[in-house]
Design a protein around this motif. Structure first.
Motif, PDB file in Angstrom:
ATOM      1  N   THR A 118      -1.261  -8.508 -70.381  1.00  9.69           N
ATOM      2  CA  THR A 118      -0.621  -7.206 -70.507  1.00  9.69           C
ATOM      3  C   THR A 118      -1.674  -6.137 -70.264  1.00  9.69           C
ATOM      4  N   LEU A 119      -1.397  -5.274 -69.301  1.00 12.08           N
ATOM      5  CA  LEU A 119      -2.304  -4.192 -68.938  1.00 12.08           C
ATOM      6  C   LEU A 119      -1.530  -2.884 -68.980  1.00 12.08           C
ATOM      7  N   ASP A 120      -1.948  -2.006 -69.870  1.00 10.38           N
ATOM      8  CA  ASP A 120      -1.334  -0.687 -69.982  1.00 10.38           C
ATOM      9  C   ASP A 120       0.184  -0.788 -70.148  1.00 10.38           C
ATOM     10  N   GLY A 121       0.628  -1.770 -70.970  1.00  7.99           N
ATOM     11  CA  GLY A 121       2.035  -1.917 -71.298  1.00  7.99           C
ATOM     12  C   GLY A 121       2.852  -2.779 -70.353  1.00  7.99           C
ATOM     13  N   THR A 122       2.269  -3.244 -69.244  1.00  7.29           N
ATOM     14  CA  THR A 122       2.988  -4.090 -68.286  1.00  7.29           C
ATOM     15  C   THR A 122       2.475  -5.524 -68.403  1.00  7.29           C
ATOM     16  N   THR A 123       3.402  -6.467 -68.624  1.00  6.95           N
ATOM     17  CA  THR A 123       3.044  -7.876 -68.807  1.00  6.95           C
ATOM     18  C   THR A 123       3.434  -8.681 -67.570  1.00  6.95           C
ATOM     19  N   LYS A 124       2.490  -9.505 -67.101  1.00  2.00           N
ATOM     20  CA  LYS A 124       2.728 -10.413 -65.982  1.00  2.00           C
ATOM     21  C   LYS A 124       2.027 -11.725 -66.272  1.00  2.00           C
ATOM     22  N   VAL A 125       2.489 -12.780 -65.617  1.00  2.66           N
ATOM     23  CA  VAL A 125       1.804 -14.072 -65.698  1.00  2.66           C
ATOM     24  C   VAL A 125       0.988 -14.244 -64.422  1.00  2.66           C
ATOM     25  N   TYR A 126      -0.289 -14.543 -64.603  1.00  2.00           N
ATOM     26  CA  TYR A 126      -1.209 -14.710 -63.489  1.00  2.00           C
ATOM     27  C   TYR A 126      -1.575 -16.179 -63.339  1.00  2.00           C
ATOM     28  N   HIS A 127      -1.812 -16.576 -62.088  1.00  2.00           N
ATOM     29  CA  HIS A 127      -2.044 -17.969 -61.718  1.00  2.00           C
ATOM     30  C   HIS A 127      -3.352 -18.077 -60.935  1.00  2.00           C
ATOM     31  N   PRO A 128      -3.817 -19.300 -60.660  1.00  2.00           N
ATOM     32  CA  PRO A 128      -5.082 -19.455 -59.942  1.00  2.00           C
ATOM     33  C   PRO A 128      -5.113 -18.636 -58.652  1.00  2.00           C
ATOM     34  N   GLY A 129      -6.222 -17.928 -58.479  1.00  2.00           N
ATOM     35  CA  GLY A 129      -6.413 -17.080 -57.312  1.00  2.00           C
ATOM     36  C   GLY A 129      -6.054 -15.632 -57.548  1.00  2.00           C
ATOM     37  N   ASP A 130      -5.342 -15.343 -58.641  1.00  2.00           N
ATOM     38  CA  ASP A 130      -4.972 -13.963 -58.943  1.00  2.00           C
ATOM     39  C   ASP A 130      -6.168 -13.200 -59.508  1.00  2.00           C
ATOM     40  N   ILE A 131      -6.268 -11.926 -59.118  1.00  2.00           N
ATOM     41  CA  ILE A 131      -7.351 -11.053 -59.549  1.00  2.00           C
ATOM     42  C   ILE A 131      -6.743  -9.762 -60.068  1.00  2.00           C
ATOM     43  N   VAL A 132      -7.242  -9.292 -61.206  1.00  2.00           N
ATOM     44  CA  VAL A 132      -6.758  -8.057 -61.820  1.00  2.00           C
ATOM     45  C   VAL A 132      -7.945  -7.127 -62.018  1.00  2.00           C
ATOM     46  N   VAL A 133      -7.810  -5.882 -61.556  1.00  2.00           N
ATOM     47  CA  VAL A 133      -8.831  -4.859 -61.771  1.00  2.00           C
ATOM     48  C   VAL A 133      -8.381  -4.000 -62.950  1.00  2.00           C
ATOM     49  N   ILE A 134      -9.243  -3.885 -63.952  1.00  2.00           N
ATOM     50  CA  ILE A 134      -8.923  -3.189 -65.201  1.00  2.00           C
ATOM     51  C   ILE A 134      -9.832  -1.970 -65.315  1.00  2.00           C
ATOM     52  N   ALA A 135      -9.219  -0.804 -65.247  1.00  2.00           N
ATOM     53  CA  ALA A 135      -9.988   0.436 -65.338  1.00  2.00           C
ATOM     54  C   ALA A 135     -10.528   0.624 -66.756  1.00  2.00           C
ATOM     55  N   PRO A 136     -11.616   1.360 -66.904  1.00  2.00           N
ATOM     56  CA  PRO A 136     -12.155   1.633 -68.242  1.00  2.00           C
ATOM     57  C   PRO A 136     -11.097   2.279 -69.138  1.00  2.00           C
ATOM     58  N   HIS A 137     -11.125   1.925 -70.402  1.00  2.00           N
ATOM     59  CA  HIS A 137     -10.316   2.521 -71.472  1.00  2.00           C
ATOM     60  C   HIS A 137      -8.830   2.168 -71.421  1.00  2.00           C
ATOM     61  N   LEU A 138      -8.376   1.297 -70.502  1.00  2.00           N
ATOM     62  CA  LEU A 138      -6.975   0.881 -70.493  1.00  2.00           C
ATOM     63  C   LEU A 138      -6.778  -0.251 -71.493  1.00  2.00           C
ATOM     64  N   LYS A 139      -5.738  -0.150 -72.301  1.00  2.00           N
ATOM     65  CA  LYS A 139      -5.439  -1.208 -73.266  1.00  2.00           C
ATOM     66  C   LYS A 139      -4.963  -2.450 -72.520  1.00  2.00           C
ATOM     67  N   HIS A 140      -5.446  -3.611 -72.993  1.00  2.00           N
ATOM     68  CA  HIS A 140      -5.033  -4.876 -72.394  1.00  2.00           C
ATOM     69  C   HIS A 140      -5.138  -5.996 -73.420  1.00  2.00           C
ATOM     70  N   SER A 141      -4.379  -7.081 -73.159  1.00  2.00           N
ATOM     71  CA  SER A 141      -4.352  -8.250 -74.039  1.00  2.00           C
ATOM     72  C   SER A 141      -3.893  -9.437 -73.212  1.00  2.00           C
TER      73      SER A 141
END
Length: 105
Positions: free
Chosen positions: A61-84
């Motif tokens: 979950t990044l900034d309130g949006t939840t997705k399921v990620y699989h092998p090969g997926d890449i997520v860029v997370i900006a500073p100060h954004l809530k994530h879990s």
């Protein structure tokens, strides 16, 4: 400085999240082995982060949006954004942080 991943000691940073950590002056890399069901509580930090799912299925979950990620997926997370996240299966993740995650040293 040179490292061999197999010789870096693993640290359990939070329950079920085992990391091999490499730090430079301006960045950190974390090679995670994540147990199925392990959770990363919602948090934010000053570091820019790039997460790469190498193995398994990871619900993130990044900034309130939840997705399921699989092998090969890449997520860029900006500073100060809530994530879990939660590992739906055993996972191997690679995180890169800039600047260095001093609390992981």
């Amino acid at each position: 400085m040179n490292y061999k991943l197999s010789t870096i000691p693993s640290k359990e940073i939070m329950p079920g999240l085992h990391g091999k950590l490499v730090h430079s002056e301006n960045m950190s890399m974390a090679f995670w082995d994540v147990e199925k069901g392990a959770t990363v509580p919602e948090h934010a930090h000053m570091n820019e982060q790039i997460m790469h799912v190498m193995e398994g299925d990871f619900e993130f979950t990044l900034d309130g949006t939840t997705k399921v990620y699989h092998p090969g997926d890449i997520v860029v997370i900006a500073p100060h954004l809530k994530h879990s996240g939660v590992a739906l299966t055993p996972c191997k993740l690679l995180d890169v942080f800039s600047p260095t995650r001093e609390e992981y040293r």
